[in-house]
Scaffold this motif. Sequence first.
Motif, PDB file in Angstrom:
ATOM      1  N   VAL A   1      -2.593  12.826   9.214  1.00  6.40           N
ATOM      2  CA  VAL A   1      -1.324  13.474   8.875  1.00  6.40           C
ATOM      3  C   VAL A   1      -1.464  14.295   7.591  1.00  6.40           C
ATOM      4  CG1 VAL A   1       1.060  13.057   8.164  1.00  6.40           C
ATOM      5  CG2 VAL A   1       0.082  11.739  10.022  1.00  6.40           C
TER       6      VAL A   1
ATOM      7  N   GLY B   1      10.086  13.852   9.413  1.00 12.51           N
ATOM      8  CA  GLY B   1       8.717  13.358   9.359  1.00 12.51           C
ATOM      9  C   GLY B   1       8.309  12.879   7.984  1.00 12.51           C
ATOM     10  N   TRP B   2       8.991  13.407   6.949  1.00 10.53           N
ATOM     11  CA  TRP B   2       8.640  13.032   5.578  1.00 10.53           C
ATOM     12  C   TRP B   2       8.933  11.559   5.290  1.00 10.53           C
ATOM     13  CZ3 TRP B   2       7.585  18.136   3.797  1.00 10.53           C
ATOM     14  CH2 TRP B   2       6.821  18.205   2.624  1.00 10.53           C
ATOM     15  N   PHE B   3       9.845  10.963   6.050  1.00 10.03           N
ATOM     16  CA  PHE B   3      10.085   9.529   5.870  1.00 10.03           C
ATOM     17  C   PHE B   3       8.824   8.739   6.213  1.00 10.03           C
ATOM     18  CE2 PHE B   3      14.515  11.028   6.784  1.00 10.03           C
ATOM     19  CZ  PHE B   3      15.010  10.783   5.522  1.00 10.03           C
ATOM     20  N   GLY B   4       8.112   9.177   7.226  1.00  9.91           N
ATOM     21  CA  GLY B   4       6.837   8.555   7.554  1.00  9.91           C
ATOM     22  C   GLY B   4       5.759   8.920   6.559  1.00  9.91           C
ATOM     23  N   PHE B   5       5.790  10.167   6.097  1.00 11.23           N
ATOM     24  CA  PHE B   5       4.798  10.653   5.135  1.00 11.23           C
ATOM     25  C   PHE B   5       4.870   9.848   3.842  1.00 11.23           C
ATOM     26  CE2 PHE B   5       2.868  13.461   2.085  1.00 11.23           C
ATOM     27  CZ  PHE B   5       1.955  14.239   2.799  1.00 11.23           C
TER      28      PHE B   5
ATOM     29  N   GLY C   1       7.196   7.116   3.179  1.00 16.33           N
ATOM     30  CA  GLY C   1       7.375   5.690   3.433  1.00 16.33           C
ATOM     31  C   GLY C   1       6.100   5.031   3.921  1.00 16.33           C
ATOM     32  N   GLY C   2       5.350   5.747   4.761  1.00  9.86           N
ATOM     33  CA  GLY C   2       4.102   5.195   5.272  1.00  9.86           C
ATOM     34  C   GLY C   2       3.056   5.005   4.198  1.00  9.86           C
ATOM     35  N   SER C   3       3.198   5.723   3.083  1.00  2.71           N
ATOM     36  CA  SER C   3       2.236   5.587   1.994  1.00  2.71           C
ATOM     37  C   SER C   3       2.376   4.261   1.258  1.00  2.71           C
ATOM     38  CB  SER C   3       2.403   6.750   1.006  1.00  2.71           C
ATOM     39  OG  SER C   3       2.050   7.976   1.627  1.00  2.71           O
TER      40      SER C   3
ATOM     41  N   VAL D   1       9.958   0.312   0.826  1.00  5.96           N
ATOM     42  CA  VAL D   1      10.010   1.424   1.792  1.00  5.96           C
ATOM     43  C   VAL D   1      11.421   1.999   1.868  1.00  5.96           C
ATOM     44  CG1 VAL D   1       9.784   2.031   4.228  1.00  5.96           C
ATOM     45  CG2 VAL D   1       8.060   0.593   3.135  1.00  5.96           C
TER      46      VAL D   1
ATOM     47  N   PHE E   1      12.586   5.795   1.157  1.00  9.60           N
ATOM     48  CA  PHE E   1      13.383   6.581   2.110  1.00  9.60           C
ATOM     49  C   PHE E   1      14.585   7.234   1.425  1.00  9.60           C
ATOM     50  CE2 PHE E   1      12.193   4.194   6.294  1.00  9.60           C
ATOM     51  CZ  PHE E   1      10.931   4.773   6.242  1.00  9.60           C
TER      52      PHE E   1
END
Length: 299
Positions: free
Chosen positions: A1, A111-115, A117-119, A132, A136
């Motif tokens: 990503v 998608g930035w929530f995954g970008f 939050g996923g970090s 997380v 968000f």
Amino acid sequence: VFVATAMSIISGAVAERMKVWSFLLFAVVMTGVIYPIQGSWSWGGGFLSDAGFVDFAGSGIVHMCGAAAALAGVILLGPRSGKYNDDGSITPIPGCNMPLATLGMFILWFGWFGFNGGSELKLSNIDEANAVAQVFVNTNMAAACGAVAALIMSQIMFGRADITMALNGALAGLVSITAEPLSGTHAESMLIGAIGGVIVVLSIVALDKIKIDDPVGAISVHGTCGIWGLLAVLITSDDATLTGQLTGLGAILGFTFVSALVVWFIIKMIFGIRVSEEEELAGLDSSEVGISAYPEFSN
């Protein structure tokens, strides 16, 4: 990503005039060499990590890196035909489909929530789940304030509420908060995003004045606001130091720009990087890809 994000930044900046295969060749070097090297300095336990450089999800490691590579390419590529006139005036070349651009921005926002939050890397206990959730909320607030601030700034500067600036303002807020979306309060995140929204408008105008043609404002969104994001960490993180942030900023920006400039130059000398003026005017969809993006307008 992260690598795909860096390449999308570059593709936006060189849009409408670069040869497809030259871009793909650069993508191999960017994703296989340039990005992993500088990324390892921070996320791989390298010297930037030891220097105390803080970049939670990549304002510098991803976004500024992609923008630096894009800037090197744009400088060698030159502006679009007809963009800058002999008398010093600038000819606006607006986007062809604003509803689609708006949809694209909202997809990025989501998608930035995954970008970001996923970090955080895991969601296996209450503390991590709360972290997380904090990421968000801060991410969302920064984006919203970036869009509003850019809209207000465009009204002040241009006398109209420019939708393109609002879209870039939301992305500017997202990039700005990406370096540290966890430790700051909601109010601090709103401020960081709003400042990013103002900065992106000023940066887009400034780059146009010095004849750096960036069709979608990618260098301003990801580069200028990526720099701001790295510095904004000093507001919210007790672990960050000015020396550490400046060290990371200079190392990533300098290494990526110089490396990309060399690679772009080699590709230009061997294969060429720019299509002909006739192909540019016809559109790269038909001249490079062979399929019309807008068949309803073809004869």
